[in-house]
Design an enzyme around this catalytic site. Structure first.
Site, PDB file in Angstrom:
ATOM      1  N   GLY A 146      70.487 -70.207  31.124  1.00  0.00           N
ATOM      2  CA  GLY A 146      70.064 -69.532  29.895  1.00  0.00           C
ATOM      3  C   GLY A 146      70.850 -68.228  29.775  1.00  0.00           C
ATOM      4  NE  ARG A 186      61.961 -61.999  31.914  1.00  0.00           N
ATOM      5  CZ  ARG A 186      61.942 -61.080  32.895  1.00  0.00           C
ATOM      6  NH1 ARG A 186      62.648 -61.242  33.987  1.00  0.00           N
ATOM      7  NH2 ARG A 186      61.198 -59.992  32.778  1.00  0.00           N
ATOM      8  CG  HIS A 195      93.178 -58.580   6.614  1.00  0.00           C
ATOM      9  ND1 HIS A 195      93.066 -59.695   7.423  1.00  0.00           N
ATOM     10  CD2 HIS A 195      94.472 -58.170   6.698  1.00  0.00           C
ATOM     11  CE1 HIS A 195      94.244 -59.944   7.963  1.00  0.00           C
ATOM     12  NE2 HIS A 195      95.122 -59.034   7.541  1.00  0.00           N
TER      13      HIS A 195
HETATM   14  P1  FAD Z   1      58.640 -55.781  28.798  1.00  0.00           P
HETATM   15  O1  FAD Z   1      59.904 -55.165  28.410  1.00  0.00           O
HETATM   16  O2  FAD Z   1      58.632 -56.753  29.904  1.00  0.00           O
HETATM   17  O3  FAD Z   1      57.657 -54.585  29.139  1.00  0.00           O
HETATM   18  C1  FAD Z   1      56.368 -54.799  29.610  1.00  0.00           C
HETATM   19  C2  FAD Z   1      55.891 -53.536  30.288  1.00  0.00           C
HETATM   20  O4  FAD Z   1      54.518 -53.686  30.588  1.00  0.00           O
HETATM   21  C3  FAD Z   1      56.597 -53.245  31.611  1.00  0.00           C
HETATM   22  O5  FAD Z   1      57.063 -51.924  31.606  1.00  0.00           O
HETATM   23  C4  FAD Z   1      55.515 -53.447  32.656  1.00  0.00           C
HETATM   24  O6  FAD Z   1      55.656 -52.581  33.765  1.00  0.00           O
HETATM   25  C5  FAD Z   1      54.253 -53.114  31.855  1.00  0.00           C
HETATM   26  N1  FAD Z   1      53.019 -53.736  32.353  1.00  0.00           N
HETATM   27  C6  FAD Z   1      52.799 -55.032  32.646  1.00  0.00           C
HETATM   28  N2  FAD Z   1      51.519 -55.229  33.006  1.00  0.00           N
HETATM   29  C7  FAD Z   1      50.910 -54.028  32.932  1.00  0.00           C
HETATM   30  C8  FAD Z   1      49.586 -53.586  33.164  1.00  0.00           C
HETATM   31  N3  FAD Z   1      48.605 -54.415  33.506  1.00  0.00           N
HETATM   32  N4  FAD Z   1      49.343 -52.273  33.005  1.00  0.00           N
HETATM   33  C9  FAD Z   1      50.306 -51.392  32.637  1.00  0.00           C
HETATM   34  N5  FAD Z   1      51.567 -51.763  32.395  1.00  0.00           N
HETATM   35  C10 FAD Z   1      51.861 -53.072  32.525  1.00  0.00           C
HETATM   36  N6  FAD Z   1      66.491 -59.246  25.136  1.00  0.00           N
HETATM   37  C11 FAD Z   1      67.302 -58.927  24.110  1.00  0.00           C
HETATM   38  O7  FAD Z   1      66.833 -58.906  22.974  1.00  0.00           O
HETATM   39  N7  FAD Z   1      68.616 -58.615  24.310  1.00  0.00           N
HETATM   40  C12 FAD Z   1      69.176 -58.638  25.543  1.00  0.00           C
HETATM   41  O8  FAD Z   1      70.361 -58.350  25.685  1.00  0.00           O
HETATM   42  C13 FAD Z   1      68.363 -58.976  26.648  1.00  0.00           C
HETATM   43  N8  FAD Z   1      68.872 -58.998  27.894  1.00  0.00           N
HETATM   44  C14 FAD Z   1      68.053 -59.291  28.936  1.00  0.00           C
HETATM   45  C15 FAD Z   1      68.593 -59.337  30.201  1.00  0.00           C
HETATM   46  C16 FAD Z   1      67.806 -59.648  31.281  1.00  0.00           C
HETATM   47  C17 FAD Z   1      68.396 -59.675  32.651  1.00  0.00           C
HETATM   48  C18 FAD Z   1      66.419 -59.902  31.082  1.00  0.00           C
HETATM   49  C19 FAD Z   1      65.520 -60.224  32.246  1.00  0.00           C
HETATM   50  C20 FAD Z   1      65.861 -59.877  29.822  1.00  0.00           C
HETATM   51  C21 FAD Z   1      66.670 -59.578  28.729  1.00  0.00           C
HETATM   52  N9  FAD Z   1      66.169 -59.560  27.442  1.00  0.00           N
HETATM   53  C22 FAD Z   1      66.996 -59.275  26.397  1.00  0.00           C
HETATM   54  C23 FAD Z   1      64.759 -59.837  27.165  1.00  0.00           C
HETATM   55  C24 FAD Z   1      64.008 -58.521  26.936  1.00  0.00           C
HETATM   56  O9  FAD Z   1      64.185 -57.686  28.060  1.00  0.00           O
HETATM   57  C25 FAD Z   1      62.541 -58.797  26.700  1.00  0.00           C
HETATM   58  O10 FAD Z   1      62.407 -59.716  25.640  1.00  0.00           O
HETATM   59  C26 FAD Z   1      61.795 -57.528  26.340  1.00  0.00           C
HETATM   60  O11 FAD Z   1      61.908 -56.559  27.354  1.00  0.00           O
HETATM   61  C27 FAD Z   1      60.318 -57.843  26.100  1.00  0.00           C
HETATM   62  O12 FAD Z   1      59.675 -56.677  25.742  1.00  0.00           O
HETATM   63  P2  FAD Z   1      58.118 -56.483  26.003  1.00  0.00           P
HETATM   64  O13 FAD Z   1      57.791 -55.127  25.469  1.00  0.00           O
HETATM   65  O14 FAD Z   1      57.363 -57.635  25.497  1.00  0.00           O
HETATM   66  O15 FAD Z   1      57.926 -56.509  27.596  1.00  0.00           O
END
Ligand code: FAD
Length: 467
Positions: free
Chosen positions: A184, A274, A446
């Site tokens: 992926g 994920r 262009h």
């Molecule tokens: P997250 O960013 O995962 O944040 C969740 C937060 O919640 C974390 O800080 C965690 O510590 C906190 N948390 C969890 N449980 C608790 C709790 N019970 N209490 C308090 N805090 C908690 N997406 C793109 O669009 N472009 C990219 O280029 C891209 N590159 C990526 C590269 C990699 C290697 C990876 C792994 C992912 C990538 N993604 C990319 C995906 C992107 O990172 C995620 O889609 C995005 O971060 C999701 O955002 P979110 O706010 O839902 O969750």
């Protein structure tokens, strides 16, 4: 007033691009906001272990590759060396700088940050555990706890040889060989980074093609290009066993139609998807419905329990940072009483920042047919685009998927130079319901690689100018 006695309008658990953006928007809408984060810094996966650090490393890989081909551009160096400590230091500096920026935004928007693990004890109460335990009262709650790397059954991370996207970012040196499990976006990006740093990379994918969510033709083109660039790709290959022996990874693979084989590598990256982070939030006791850990929501991002919302990677939609942010904005706008339109999930651009880059928006050719459209497609190669030749990046193409009658554009799929920037135009084209003819009449500057989109629109009528 002490923090303990405040009743927030909205409390958000998780400070990734879903949670922190929702917090800013909620504050802008006049709501009193609390943000609960278990990590020591705000920003989530995207900032600390995802989008940002990987793209920083990809830039290093691009520059190093260009430097190695300096002669082609008339630039001669005596020695070209990669100092991985400096590469890593730059990545860390970028993350730190952006984290400081996010911190600043939290202060500017008067978001109350609680550091600790949040769990919901009642529809208006969050218990925060950790060094500074607290009880947070809020009228509405948004779950934005994101996702973490999925492991295969029986697989154990040792943090040394078997790594996820987190540990691999902490490597102090470039491994000699790397086995990437899963093709992926995450797996392909790390393959593209390390192969260009000089690592011998093998990518193993259980499905028949790499980047399986992209259009078939894009997957096939990328496979050809990466193979030419000496990345070994094995599809239809199931990982049966992964062990560490004498400091090396040993992977047993069963490849369709062939006897099982064992591959040895210095490191293995697990990039098989994920899984949502929803355990320990108290969802079961509250009656919040979940499906395989994901939290289903309605068009306002509200869960099965009124007043509790969920956004981002923890909900069963595409796992992308920009989508998490938009879902967050939608949820808090609804909470603030604004009228909102449901998100159009066909309009979410998707990018893989490997070399060459891949991007897409809208329907793949197959998806369009499955939805019952009569489909016509066109493809315009970057080999025929002047700017791509100047860049020395002629691989790839722009593919348009249109419905047959009016040639309305349903999908745009690209592989080639800077296509992760070009996709913004693709989103506008599909969002504004343009037809190929409209696109062919838009004047594109262009020389730019964006001319590929205009040419692909002409090509729908069999009339590309430069091909
Ligand atoms: P997250 O960013 O995962 O944040 C969740 C937060 O919640 C974390 O800080 C965690 O510590 C906190 N948390 C969890 N449980 C608790 C709790 N019970 N209490 C308090 N805090 C908690 N997406 C793109 O669009 N472009 C990219 O280029 C891209 N590159 C990526 C590269 C990699 C290697 C990876 C792994 C992912 C990538 N993604 C990319 C995906 C992107 O990172 C995620 O889609 C995005 O971060 C999701 O955002 P979110 O706010 O839902 O969750």
């Amino acid at each position: 007033m002490s923090r303990e006695s405040v009743v927030y309008d909205v409390a958000i658990i998780g400070s990734g691009p879903g949670g922190y953006v929702a917090a800013i928007k909620a504050s802008q809408l006049g709501l009193k906001v609390a943000l609960i984060e278990k990590y020591s810094k705000v920003g989530g996966t995207c900032l600390h272990w995802g989008c940002i650090p990987t793209k920083a490393l990809l830039l290093n890989a691009d520059l190093y590759e260009k430097a190695l081909h300096g002669k082609e551009f008339g630039i001669l160096y005596k020695d070209i060396n990669l100092d991985f400590r400096l590469v890593k230091a730059r990545k860390d500096k970028i993350v730190k700088k952006l984290a400081m920026g996010t911190d600043f935004l939290m202060k500017k928007n008067k978001v109350a940050i609680y550091q600790g693990i949040g769990s919901i004890s009642a529809p208006d109460t969050i218990q925060v555990s950790g060094e500074a335990p607290a009880e947070v009262k809020a009228k509405k709650i948004v779950i934005a706890t994101g996702s973490e790397a999925k492991l295969l059954p029986g697989m154990e991370l040792d943090g040394q040889c078997i790594l996820t996207n987190k540990e691999i970012l902490d490597l102090d040196s470039v491994p000699k060989s790397l086995l990437v499990v899963g093709a992926g976006a995450v797996g392909i990006e790390f393959a593209s980074i390390f192969s260009r740093f000089g690592t011998d990379v093998t990518v193993v994918e259980m499905l028949p093609r790499i980047l399986p969510l992209e259009d078939n033709e894009v997957s096939e083109e990328l496979r050809k290009i990466l193979t030419r660039r000496r990345i070994k790709i094995m599809t239809n290959a199931r990982l049966e066993n992964l062990t560490v022996q004498d400091g090396k990874v040993q992977a047993t693979l069963s490849v369709e139609g062939a006897p099982a084989q064992v591959i040895s590598a210095e490191k293995a990256l697990i990039g098989v998807g994920r899984r949502p982070v929803s355990e320990g939030l108290g969802l079961e006791q509250l009656g919040v419905a979940t499906t395989r850990g994901f939290i289903p929501v309605d068009e306002h991002m509200e869960t099965s329990v009124p007043g509790i919302f969920a956004i981002g990677d923890v909900v069963p939609t595409q796992q992308l940072a920009h989508l998490a942010s938009h879902e967050g904005i939608l949820a808090v706008r609804h909470i603030a009483g604004e009228k909102t339109e449901p998100l159009n999930y066909d309009l979410v651009p998707s990018c893989t920042y490997c070399s060459p880059e891949v991007s897409s928006v809208g329907l793949t050719e197959n998806a369009a047919r499955e939805r019952g459209f009569e489909v016509v497609t066109s493809k315009f190669p970057f080999a025929a685009i002047g700017k791509a030749t100047i860049l020395g990046e002629n691989d790839g193409f722009v593919k348009l998927v249109c419905e047959k009658k009016y040639k309305q554009v349903l999908g745009i799929h690209m592989i080639g130079p800077h296509v992760t920037e070009l996709i913004a135009e693709g989103t506008a084209i599909i969002g504004l319901e343009a037809c190929a003819e409209d696109v062919s009449h838009l004047i594109h500057a262009h020389p730019t690689v964006s001319e590929g989109i205009m040419e692909a629109a002409h090509a729908i009528y069999g009339a590309a100018i430069h091909f």
